[in-house]
Design a protein around this motif. Structure first.
Motif, PDB file in Angstrom:
ATOM      1  N   MET A   3       7.628  22.874   6.523  1.00 39.83           N
ATOM      2  CA  MET A   3       8.403  21.610   7.139  1.00 39.83           C
ATOM      3  C   MET A   3       7.735  21.297   8.389  1.00 39.83           C
ATOM      4  O   MET A   3       6.795  21.816   8.930  1.00 39.83           O
ATOM      5  CB  MET A   3       9.570  22.157   7.326  1.00 39.83           C
ATOM      6  N   LEU A   4       7.653  19.909   8.602  1.00 42.19           N
ATOM      7  CA  LEU A   4       7.444  19.338   9.995  1.00 42.19           C
ATOM      8  C   LEU A   4       8.663  18.800  10.585  1.00 42.19           C
ATOM      9  O   LEU A   4       9.518  18.295  10.078  1.00 42.19           O
ATOM     10  CB  LEU A   4       6.499  18.030   9.630  1.00 42.19           C
ATOM     11  N   ALA A   5       8.771  19.057  11.999  1.00 47.06           N
ATOM     12  CA  ALA A   5       9.961  18.592  12.742  1.00 47.06           C
ATOM     13  C   ALA A   5       9.658  17.988  14.003  1.00 47.06           C
ATOM     14  O   ALA A   5       8.833  18.711  14.605  1.00 47.06           O
ATOM     15  CB  ALA A   5      10.701  19.959  12.774  1.00 47.06           C
ATOM     16  N   VAL A   6      10.286  17.029  14.224  1.00 48.15           N
ATOM     17  CA  VAL A   6      10.138  16.562  15.631  1.00 48.15           C
ATOM     18  C   VAL A   6      11.520  16.479  16.187  1.00 48.15           C
ATOM     19  O   VAL A   6      12.590  15.634  15.663  1.00 48.15           O
ATOM     20  CB  VAL A   6       9.743  14.831  15.375  1.00 48.15           C
ATOM     21  N   PHE A  52       0.372  15.073   5.600  1.00 55.37           N
ATOM     22  CA  PHE A  52       1.474  15.500   5.031  1.00 55.37           C
ATOM     23  C   PHE A  52       1.467  16.343   3.757  1.00 55.37           C
ATOM     24  O   PHE A  52       2.106  16.396   2.956  1.00 55.37           O
ATOM     25  CB  PHE A  52       2.521  14.233   4.719  1.00 55.37           C
ATOM     26  N   GLU A  53      -0.132  16.383   3.416  1.00 55.27           N
ATOM     27  CA  GLU A  53      -0.463  17.360   2.249  1.00 55.27           C
ATOM     28  C   GLU A  53       0.145  18.586   2.390  1.00 55.27           C
ATOM     29  O   GLU A  53       0.404  19.187   3.360  1.00 55.27           O
ATOM     30  CB  GLU A  53      -1.918  17.233   2.317  1.00 55.27           C
ATOM     31  N   GLU A  54       0.697  19.118   1.321  1.00 52.64           N
ATOM     32  CA  GLU A  54       1.585  20.398   1.041  1.00 52.64           C
ATOM     33  C   GLU A  54       2.719  20.546   2.167  1.00 52.64           C
ATOM     34  O   GLU A  54       3.101  21.794   2.382  1.00 52.64           O
ATOM     35  CB  GLU A  54       0.530  21.605   1.405  1.00 52.64           C
ATOM     36  N   VAL A  55       3.110  19.403   2.519  1.00 53.86           N
ATOM     37  CA  VAL A  55       4.485  19.247   3.402  1.00 53.86           C
ATOM     38  C   VAL A  55       5.492  18.975   2.103  1.00 53.86           C
ATOM     39  O   VAL A  55       5.311  18.373   1.595  1.00 53.86           O
ATOM     40  CB  VAL A  55       4.513  18.441   4.361  1.00 53.86           C
ATOM     41  N   ASP A  56       6.688  19.895   2.377  1.00 56.72           N
ATOM     42  CA  ASP A  56       7.724  19.602   1.599  1.00 56.72           C
ATOM     43  C   ASP A  56       9.072  18.916   2.142  1.00 56.72           C
ATOM     44  O   ASP A  56       9.722  18.145   1.474  1.00 56.72           O
ATOM     45  CB  ASP A  56       8.394  20.962   1.055  1.00 56.72           C
ATOM     46  N   LEU A  57       9.191  18.962   3.522  1.00 58.04           N
ATOM     47  CA  LEU A  57      10.281  18.354   4.231  1.00 58.04           C
ATOM     48  C   LEU A  57       9.841  17.949   5.690  1.00 58.04           C
ATOM     49  O   LEU A  57       9.301  18.632   6.496  1.00 58.04           O
ATOM     50  CB  LEU A  57      11.267  19.435   4.190  1.00 58.04           C
ATOM     51  N   ILE A  58      10.383  16.977   6.072  1.00 56.39           N
ATOM     52  CA  ILE A  58      10.072  16.252   7.420  1.00 56.39           C
ATOM     53  C   ILE A  58      11.445  16.047   8.023  1.00 56.39           C
ATOM     54  O   ILE A  58      12.430  15.527   7.346  1.00 56.39           O
ATOM     55  CB  ILE A  58       9.230  15.052   7.373  1.00 56.39           C
ATOM     56  N   ASN A  91       6.868   9.852  -2.718  1.00 56.34           N
ATOM     57  CA  ASN A  91       5.769  10.719  -3.519  1.00 56.34           C
ATOM     58  C   ASN A  91       6.678  12.273  -3.967  1.00 56.34           C
ATOM     59  O   ASN A  91       5.803  12.939  -4.577  1.00 56.34           O
ATOM     60  CB  ASN A  91       4.577  10.976  -2.998  1.00 56.34           C
ATOM     61  N   GLY A  92       7.901  12.351  -3.692  1.00 54.49           N
ATOM     62  CA  GLY A  92       8.489  13.616  -3.826  1.00 54.49           C
ATOM     63  C   GLY A  92       8.949  14.483  -2.771  1.00 54.49           C
ATOM     64  O   GLY A  92       9.503  15.480  -3.037  1.00 54.49           O
ATOM     65  N   GLY A  93       8.666  14.008  -1.562  1.00 55.04           N
ATOM     66  CA  GLY A  93       8.951  14.845  -0.251  1.00 55.04           C
ATOM     67  C   GLY A  93      10.468  14.457   0.025  1.00 55.04           C
ATOM     68  O   GLY A  93      11.264  14.009  -0.573  1.00 55.04           O
ATOM     69  N   GLY A  94      10.948  15.549   1.009  1.00 52.73           N
ATOM     70  CA  GLY A  94      12.369  15.456   1.536  1.00 52.73           C
ATOM     71  C   GLY A  94      12.385  15.012   3.031  1.00 52.73           C
ATOM     72  O   GLY A  94      11.384  15.250   3.595  1.00 52.73           O
ATOM     73  N   PHE A  95      13.434  14.197   3.163  1.00 50.01           N
ATOM     74  CA  PHE A  95      13.391  13.691   4.542  1.00 50.01           C
ATOM     75  C   PHE A  95      14.822  13.798   5.057  1.00 50.01           C
ATOM     76  O   PHE A  95      15.593  13.450   4.617  1.00 50.01           O
ATOM     77  CB  PHE A  95      12.916  12.295   4.921  1.00 50.01           C
ATOM     78  N   LEU A  96      15.112  14.600   6.463  1.00 53.41           N
ATOM     79  CA  LEU A  96      16.290  14.714   7.032  1.00 53.41           C
ATOM     80  C   LEU A  96      16.425  14.042   8.619  1.00 53.41           C
ATOM     81  O   LEU A  96      15.422  14.208   9.322  1.00 53.41           O
ATOM     82  CB  LEU A  96      16.469  16.210   7.178  1.00 53.41           C
ATOM     83  N   ALA A  97      17.010  12.864   8.412  1.00 45.15           N
ATOM     84  CA  ALA A  97      17.214  12.322   9.720  1.00 45.15           C
ATOM     85  C   ALA A  97      18.471  13.187  10.430  1.00 45.15           C
ATOM     86  O   ALA A  97      19.520  13.038   9.799  1.00 45.15           O
ATOM     87  CB  ALA A  97      17.687  10.869   9.500  1.00 45.15           C
TER      88      ALA A  97
END
Length: 219
Positions: A3-6, A52-58, A91-97
């Motif tokens: 995951m990546l988180a800001v 964002f390669e190999e990232v599942d969720l931002i 492309n298949g990723g997840g995104f949480l706002a």
């Protein structure tokens, strides 16, 4: 699971948001939803160069203004970054706002189109806000109505283009507070609560984030 988180901005304490998110990630590990979780905490400007390669969720819980109290306000979200995130989701990723991840993104049309919603305003006074789950099947959790003292976010939400699962109510009125939809091969979830420490660390807020992340990463 990567995951990546800001998290955090001028008005929102990054350490508190991270504490709240870490509690959720610990619970996901405990219930064996995710065996391994790697999460990178980035500053907003780092998204431009981040891979964002190999990232599942931002996850974004940061408003778009870097210096809101100054005369010349700088914003970090460009259309370039927004299109990069949008493509990641398609492309298949997840995104949480999450909470401030809706604020002051006016003009960044790609981002707003992805969310199907945005922040309008909140009354200056903190009040008791009560949350109600509208869609139990989405979260797959038995969460009863819950309340705490907080900002009551008033939102714009294109309800015809998404699925509302959470609403909020206070002395100021009723609002949409959570929604979800698919985008291309990926998924987007929007969670409004919370701002205060009481709200962020409330067990039910954690359960909502837990269920939202479970849905986002589910194949």
């Amino acid at each position: 699971m990567r995951m990546l988180a800001v998290l955090g901005d001028y008005y929102h304490d990054a350490r508190l948001l991270r504490k709240a998110l870490d509690r959720v990630l610990y619970s996901l590990r405990d219930q064996e939803t995710i065996e391994q979780i790697t999460i990178d905490y980035l500053g907003p400007k780092q998204l431009d160069d981040a891979s964002f390669e190999e990232v599942d969720l931002i996850i974004i819980a940061s408003e778009n203004r870097i210096n809101p109290e100054e005369e010349q306000v700088e914003k970090w979200m460009t259309e370039k970054i927004a299109k990069k995130i949008h493509q990641f989701v398609e492309n298949g990723g997840g995104f949480l706002a999450w909470h401030s991840g809706f604020a002051c993104y006016d003009g960044v049309e790609t981002y707003l189109d992805m969310l199907k919603g945005s922040f309008d305003y909140h009354p200056e006074k903190h009040v008791e806000v009560t949350y109600h789950i509208e869609d139990d099947l989405f979260l797959n959790k038995n969460i009863q109505d819950f309340s705490f003292i907080d900002e009551h976010y008033f939102m714009h939400c294109d309800q015809d283009q998404t699925n509302v699962f959470l609403t909020s109510a206070s002395e100021y009125g009723e609002q949409v507070a959570g929604w979800y939809h698919e985008l291309g091969e990926g998924k987007v979830c929007c969670v409004v609560p919370a701002h205060t420490e009481e709200g962020l660390l409330h067990d039910s807020t954690g359960e909502i984030l837990n269920g939202s992340i479970e849905w986002l990463i589910k194949e």
